[in-house]
Motif scaffolding. Structure first.
Motif, PDB file in Angstrom:
ATOM      1  N   THR A  55      -3.171  -5.527  24.190  1.00 34.88           N
ATOM      2  CA  THR A  55      -2.174  -6.305  23.429  1.00 34.88           C
ATOM      3  C   THR A  55      -0.933  -6.354  24.253  1.00 34.88           C
ATOM      4  O   THR A  55      -0.457  -5.174  24.766  1.00 34.88           O
ATOM      5  CB  THR A  55      -1.999  -5.486  22.199  1.00 34.88           C
ATOM      6  N   SER A  58       3.033 -10.553  22.279  1.00 35.69           N
ATOM      7  CA  SER A  58       2.064 -11.385  21.065  1.00 35.69           C
ATOM      8  C   SER A  58       0.739 -11.882  21.526  1.00 35.69           C
ATOM      9  O   SER A  58       0.080 -12.461  20.975  1.00 35.69           O
ATOM     10  CB  SER A  58       2.925 -12.773  20.742  1.00 35.69           C
ATOM     11  N   GLU A  59       0.443 -11.669  22.747  1.00 35.80           N
ATOM     12  CA  GLU A  59      -0.831 -12.057  23.363  1.00 35.80           C
ATOM     13  C   GLU A  59      -1.853 -10.838  23.218  1.00 35.80           C
ATOM     14  O   GLU A  59      -1.590  -9.544  23.379  1.00 35.80           O
ATOM     15  CB  GLU A  59      -0.831 -12.349  25.078  1.00 35.80           C
ATOM     16  N   GLU A  60      -3.198 -11.122  22.834  1.00 37.76           N
ATOM     17  CA  GLU A  60      -4.200 -10.070  22.716  1.00 37.76           C
ATOM     18  C   GLU A  60      -5.488 -10.568  23.205  1.00 37.76           C
ATOM     19  O   GLU A  60      -5.686 -11.783  23.244  1.00 37.76           O
ATOM     20  CB  GLU A  60      -4.260  -9.892  21.055  1.00 37.76           C
ATOM     21  N   GLU A  79      -3.720 -13.846  16.373  1.00 33.79           N
ATOM     22  CA  GLU A  79      -3.461 -13.385  15.148  1.00 33.79           C
ATOM     23  C   GLU A  79      -5.008 -12.664  14.567  1.00 33.79           C
ATOM     24  O   GLU A  79      -5.170 -12.781  13.367  1.00 33.79           O
ATOM     25  CB  GLU A  79      -2.790 -14.100  13.782  1.00 33.79           C
TER      26      GLU A  79
END
Length: 194
Positions: A55, A58-60, A79
């Motif tokens: 992570t 906001s990127e995963e 999400e």
């Protein structure tokens, strides 16, 4: 006075030593943190496969690793949901259980099939394992085998530098050099997820 001294020692507060994660903690998770605030969470999928969730803001992304090192599948998440258009799969000529664990100053080369966006291509991967050394992550110290990974054909000339921790059975990327420069990742701590 000699009888009183042990009682004073018992009354003083003691600090419990920091508990560093072990391979058994992969069942609930082992969390690594980077200097930039990114996290990488490792969990056991099977005896020979580990799931890494990286992570960054906001990127995963989610990566399946054979022997905690060899990339089997890499996909982005939004999400918590998989983004199929980002998925890259790597098919090796053997199951994860037969992939070699790194040995100090050894090497391994393998031909794999890479599937991305419905297109399948052959790729030759080479792994060079360095000598065992020690690395500190926060208050924890682990044995570490450095791994240099190269790929061909590769128009981007990527060389990945990875630290593999035999005690935990996981690895993490510390540097990726390529035709346009390099990316570095500085890991600063590790903890078991309870």
């Amino acid at each position: 006075m000699k009888l009183f001294a042990p009682l004073v020692a018992l009354a003083l507060p003691t600090v419990a030593p920091a508990v560093c994660p072990t391979a058994e903690d992969l069942d609930t998770g082992i969390l690594f943190r980077t200097l930039d605030g990114d996290t990488e969470l490792f969990r056991r999928v099977s005896e020979n496969v580990v799931l890494s969730t990286y992570t960054s803001g906001s990127e995963e992304s989610r990566i399946l690793l054979g022997q905690g090192l060899y990339v089997l599948d890499n996909v982005g998440l939004a999400e918590g949901e998989l983004l199929p258009e980002t998925q890259v799969r790597f098919s090796y000529p053997m199951p994860a259980a037969e992939m070699p664990r790194p040995t100090p100053e050894g090497d391994w080369a393998v031909d794999v099939t890479v599937v991305e966006g419905g297109v399948s291509e052959a790729e030759h991967q080479s792994y060079a394992f360095g000598p065992v050394t020690e690395i500190g992550l926060g208050k924890c110290t682990f044995d570490m085998i450095p791994v240099v990974q190269t790929y061909s054909p590769d128009p981007y000339e990527v060389t990945d530098y990875v630290n593999w921790l035999p005690e935990l059975g996981v690895s993490y990327l510390v540097q990726s050099s390529h035709a346009h420069g390099e990316d570095r990742y500085i890991y600063t701590s590790v903890e078991a997820v309870r």
